[in-house]
Enzyme design. Structure first.
Site, PDB file in Angstrom:
ATOM      1  N   ARG A  24      -1.752  -6.367   8.049  1.00 40.37           N
ATOM      2  CA  ARG A  24      -1.920  -7.434   7.062  1.00 40.37           C
ATOM      3  C   ARG A  24      -1.489  -8.779   7.618  1.00 40.37           C
ATOM      4  NH1 ARG A  24      -1.273  -3.611   2.229  1.00 40.37           N
ATOM      5  NH2 ARG A  24      -1.841  -4.800   0.405  1.00 40.37           N
TER       6      ARG A  24
ATOM      7  N   ARG B 102      -5.949  -0.483 -13.460  1.00 38.31           N
ATOM      8  CA  ARG B 102      -5.227   0.506 -12.652  1.00 38.31           C
ATOM      9  C   ARG B 102      -3.749   0.514 -13.034  1.00 38.31           C
ATOM     10  NH1 ARG B 102      -5.504   0.090  -6.133  1.00 38.31           N
ATOM     11  NH2 ARG B 102      -3.761  -1.351  -6.349  1.00 38.31           N
TER      12      ARG B 102
ATOM     13  N   ARG C 263       1.897   1.269 -12.116  1.00 41.76           N
ATOM     14  CA  ARG C 263       2.347   0.459 -10.969  1.00 41.76           C
ATOM     15  C   ARG C 263       2.723  -0.948 -11.425  1.00 41.76           C
ATOM     16  NH1 ARG C 263      -1.226   0.290  -5.482  1.00 41.76           N
ATOM     17  NH2 ARG C 263      -0.149  -1.684  -5.189  1.00 41.76           N
TER      18      ARG C 263
ATOM     19  N   LYS D 114     -10.065   0.302  -1.109  1.00 40.53           N
ATOM     20  CA  LYS D 114      -9.702   0.874   0.197  1.00 40.53           C
ATOM     21  C   LYS D 114      -9.214   2.316   0.057  1.00 40.53           C
ATOM     22  CE  LYS D 114      -6.634  -2.366   1.255  1.00 40.53           C
ATOM     23  NZ  LYS D 114      -6.675  -3.272   0.099  1.00 40.53           N
TER      24      LYS D 114
ATOM     25  N   ARG E 248      -0.399 -11.697  -4.692  1.00 38.74           N
ATOM     26  CA  ARG E 248      -0.872 -10.784  -3.628  1.00 38.74           C
ATOM     27  C   ARG E 248      -2.150 -11.338  -2.988  1.00 38.74           C
ATOM     28  NH1 ARG E 248      -0.892  -5.793  -7.321  1.00 38.74           N
ATOM     29  NH2 ARG E 248      -1.729  -4.514  -5.628  1.00 38.74           N
TER      30      ARG E 248
HETATM   31  P1  AMP Z   1      -1.000  -1.751  -1.350  1.00 37.78           P
HETATM   32  O1  AMP Z   1      -0.729  -0.425  -1.974  1.00 37.78           O
HETATM   33  O2  AMP Z   1      -1.710  -1.668  -0.035  1.00 37.78           O
HETATM   34  O3  AMP Z   1      -1.682  -2.721  -2.296  1.00 37.78           O
HETATM   35  O4  AMP Z   1       0.422  -2.401  -1.017  1.00 37.78           O
HETATM   36  C1  AMP Z   1       1.360  -2.654  -2.024  1.00 37.78           C
HETATM   37  C2  AMP Z   1       2.464  -3.560  -1.493  1.00 37.78           C
HETATM   38  O5  AMP Z   1       3.127  -2.908  -0.394  1.00 37.78           O
HETATM   39  C3  AMP Z   1       2.028  -4.908  -0.939  1.00 37.78           C
HETATM   40  O6  AMP Z   1       1.851  -5.882  -1.943  1.00 37.78           O
HETATM   41  C4  AMP Z   1       3.187  -5.236  -0.001  1.00 37.78           C
HETATM   42  O7  AMP Z   1       4.314  -5.663  -0.734  1.00 37.78           O
HETATM   43  C5  AMP Z   1       3.513  -3.855   0.586  1.00 37.78           C
HETATM   44  N1  AMP Z   1       2.729  -3.591   1.816  1.00 37.78           N
HETATM   45  C6  AMP Z   1       1.801  -2.623   2.001  1.00 37.78           C
HETATM   46  N2  AMP Z   1       1.288  -2.677   3.236  1.00 37.78           N
HETATM   47  C7  AMP Z   1       1.904  -3.718   3.852  1.00 37.78           C
HETATM   48  C8  AMP Z   1       1.782  -4.325   5.136  1.00 37.78           C
HETATM   49  N3  AMP Z   1       0.915  -3.860   6.061  1.00 37.78           N
HETATM   50  N4  AMP Z   1       2.585  -5.385   5.421  1.00 37.78           N
HETATM   51  C9  AMP Z   1       3.463  -5.859   4.530  1.00 37.78           C
HETATM   52  N5  AMP Z   1       3.613  -5.370   3.291  1.00 37.78           N
HETATM   53  C10 AMP Z   1       2.830  -4.316   2.945  1.00 37.78           C
END
Ligand code: AMP
Length: 190
Positions: free
Chosen positions: A89, A128, A134, A14, A146
């Site tokens: 989400r 990654r 990370r 994404k 996740r």
């Molecule tokens: P990402 O970078 O999109 O993979 O997000 C990393 C982490 O951020 C996720 O595993 C969640 O803990 C948190 N996070 C990101 N976007 C959301 C969302 N829309 N709702 C809830 N938690 C989020």
């Protein structure tokens, strides 16, 4: 105005594709994960709250996430459109986004889903994690959690957007360029 949601499991590409679409269509890219990481790095109260959830691979509560997202959108009132990456989400995030956009005379044009098998995603994320440091990308158990969060809370949004005739599924296992081309074709027609 083209407001697009990039949809898919962690590691589906994404962020990579959002960067490309942003430049091609002059859109503002909002990644909720990036905004949370920025807040963690700067030790804000939002960052402190989010960190506990993110470290475990759990979703951050809706109320906090929705408020943060709306704050990011209002910072860019001049935008030609937005790419929402990692948001919504959950169903309540999707409903809040629709309501918020409607209040501002905006709407979602399309939800573009990048489909990649979980085993491929685990390899991508572990790689990654090595490169970026990370924490949530370095532990397979957290990665699997996740996916579980996605399957339980996020996958139902496929129906939500399909019912609205806005859901587009794209095979996300090809080259970055060929996936970008497929996305571009869809966005050009919106
Ligand atoms: P990402 O970078 O999109 O993979 O997000 C990393 C982490 O951020 C996720 O595993 C969640 O803990 C948190 N996070 C990101 N976007 C959301 C969302 N829309 N709702 C809830 N938690 C989020």
């Amino acid at each position: 105005m083209k407001n697009i949601i990039l949809f898919g499991k962690p590691g589906a590409g994404k962020g990579t594709q959002a960067e490309f679409l942003k430049d091609t269509f002059q859109l503002i890219h909002i990644s909720t994960g990036d905004v949370f990481r920025y807040n963690i790095k700067n030790e804000t109260s939002l960052g402190l709250l989010a960190k506990g959830y993110m470290d475990k691979g759990d979703l951050v509560p809706d109320e906090v996430t929705i408020q943060m997202l709306e704050g990011e959108v209002v910072k860019h009132s001049e935008a030609a459109g937005f790419i929402f990456d990692g948001f919504p989400r959950t169903r309540s995030q999707a409903e809040a986004l629709d309501a918020f956009l409607a209040k501002n005379d905006m709407k979602i044009a399309a939800t573009l889903a990048l489909e990649v098998a979980e085993d491929i995603l685990v390899d991508r994320l572990l790689q990654r994690g090595k490169e970026s440091g990370r924490a949530d990308d370095q532990d397979e158990e957290k990665i699997r959690n996740r996916f579980a969060e996605y399957n339980k809370k996020t996958a139902p949004l496929i129906d939500y957007y399909s019912t609205q005739g806005k859901f587009h599924s794209i095979q996300g296992e090809g080259s970055i360029a060929s996936i970008a081309e497929q996305l571009t074709t869809i966005v050009e027609q919106l």
